[in-house]
Design an enzyme around this catalytic site. Structure first.
Site, short mmCIF file in Angstrom:
data_model
loop_
_atom_site.label_atom_id
_atom_site.label_comp_id
_atom_site.label_asym_id
_atom_site.label_seq_id
_atom_site.Cartn_x
_atom_site.Cartn_y
_atom_site.Cartn_z
N HIS A 131 29.23 16.14 -13.40
CA HIS A 131 29.33 16.01 -11.59
C HIS A 131 28.93 14.37 -10.97
O HIS A 131 29.59 14.23 -10.05
CB HIS A 131 28.40 17.11 -11.06
CG HIS A 131 29.09 17.56 -9.51
ND1 HIS A 131 30.30 17.87 -9.17
CD2 HIS A 131 28.20 17.42 -8.43
CE1 HIS A 131 30.27 18.08 -7.87
NE2 HIS A 131 28.97 17.91 -7.40
N ASP A 170 32.28 18.34 -15.58
CA ASP A 170 31.71 18.93 -14.65
C ASP A 170 32.01 20.17 -14.50
O ASP A 170 33.17 20.61 -14.50
CB ASP A 170 32.46 18.15 -13.43
CG ASP A 170 32.01 18.48 -12.05
OD1 ASP A 170 31.03 19.24 -11.92
OD2 ASP A 170 32.26 17.76 -10.87
N SER A 194 31.62 15.39 -4.42
CA SER A 194 31.47 16.74 -4.01
C SER A 194 31.92 17.60 -2.79
O SER A 194 32.98 17.51 -2.63
CB SER A 194 29.77 16.93 -4.31
OG SER A 194 29.39 18.34 -4.57
#
Length: 241
Positions: free
Chosen positions: A217, A185, A102
């Site tokens: 994600h 995602d 991320s």
């Protein structure tokens, strides 16, 4: 975190882990997704640093990453690497890898254009192009908050903090990079990872892409997680062992 059967007289490769958020932190927690003890287990010293933007050090410290994604947070991380390499003689400063997911993946993508000190990198669901990220993410408020506006009201920031802007900053990318993402995602759309992979491939940098069609994600299914860790460790061993 030291590996099992640690021997202070030996030299160990360093695995530099970068947390997501960026308004988050490494703390005393456990889970099978991004498990720090497991990262150290194959014979690495795992290092986690909470740079500018992390929570737990006061609101001002957290806010200092806003509109400064690759600025002071990056400096904090690099200074942290310098510190641990200088302080702990069992860390081999010539064998280091960086990995993150991320925002941590974003920082790996940023590092790829700003430093050549790592032997390998691993970027999971990392932001590569801030303009494309804005147009596709489901977390629109977050982009407008952290970039202090939209791409048309603050174009300078979106360009300045986008790793894609610096694709040729080091002449070309040079650090072997593993990229991982989930096709479902919606936070950091998988096309961000595809874009970075294309840039690496077109510049002839050793790189590998893993896309999970059934994950978002995070990689949450047990068999997918097993494959994630195996791919992760195989990549590290290729360049650090």
């Amino acid at each position: 975190i030291r590996p099992p059967h640690f021997d202070a007289a030996k030299k160990y490769p360093l695995l530099f882990l970068i947390h997501g958020g960026p308004q988050s932190l490494w703390n005393d927690a456990w889970g099978y997704r991004w498990n720090e003890e497991l990262f150290a287990a194959p014979g690495y010293v795992a290092v986690m640093i909470n740079p500018r933007g992390s929570t737990g050090y006061g609101q001002q410290f957290t806010d200092e990453v806003t509109d400064d994604w690759g600025g002071r947070a990056y400096d904090d991380l690099m200074k942290g690497v310098d510190y641990v390499v200088g302080k702990y003689p069992f860390i081999d400063g010539n064998r280091m890898a960086a990995a993150g997911g991320s925002y941590g993946g974003y920082m790996v993508n940023w590092m790829a254009t700003h430093t050549g000190r790592f032997k390998a990198m691993i970027s999971h669901a990392g932001v590569y192009d801030k303009f494309g990220m804005y147009g596709a993410t489901e977390e629109l408020w977050f982009e407008e908050h952290d970039m202090r506006g939209t791409p048309w009201t603050n174009i300078e920031s979106y360009q300045k903090w986008s790793p894609s802007t610096y694709a040729g900053a080091l002449g070309k990318y040079r650090t072997p990079t593993l990229l991982i993402c989930g096709e479902q995602d919606f936070r950091v759309p998988y096309t961000q990872t595809l874009s970075f992979f294309t840039a690496l491939q077109r510049q002839n940098v050793p790189s590998k892409l893993v896309v999970y069609p059934d994950e978002g994600h995070w990689i949450l299914k047990p068999q997918n997680s097993q494959f994630w860790y195996k791919t992760f460790f195989d990549w590290l061993a290729l360049y650090l062992k």
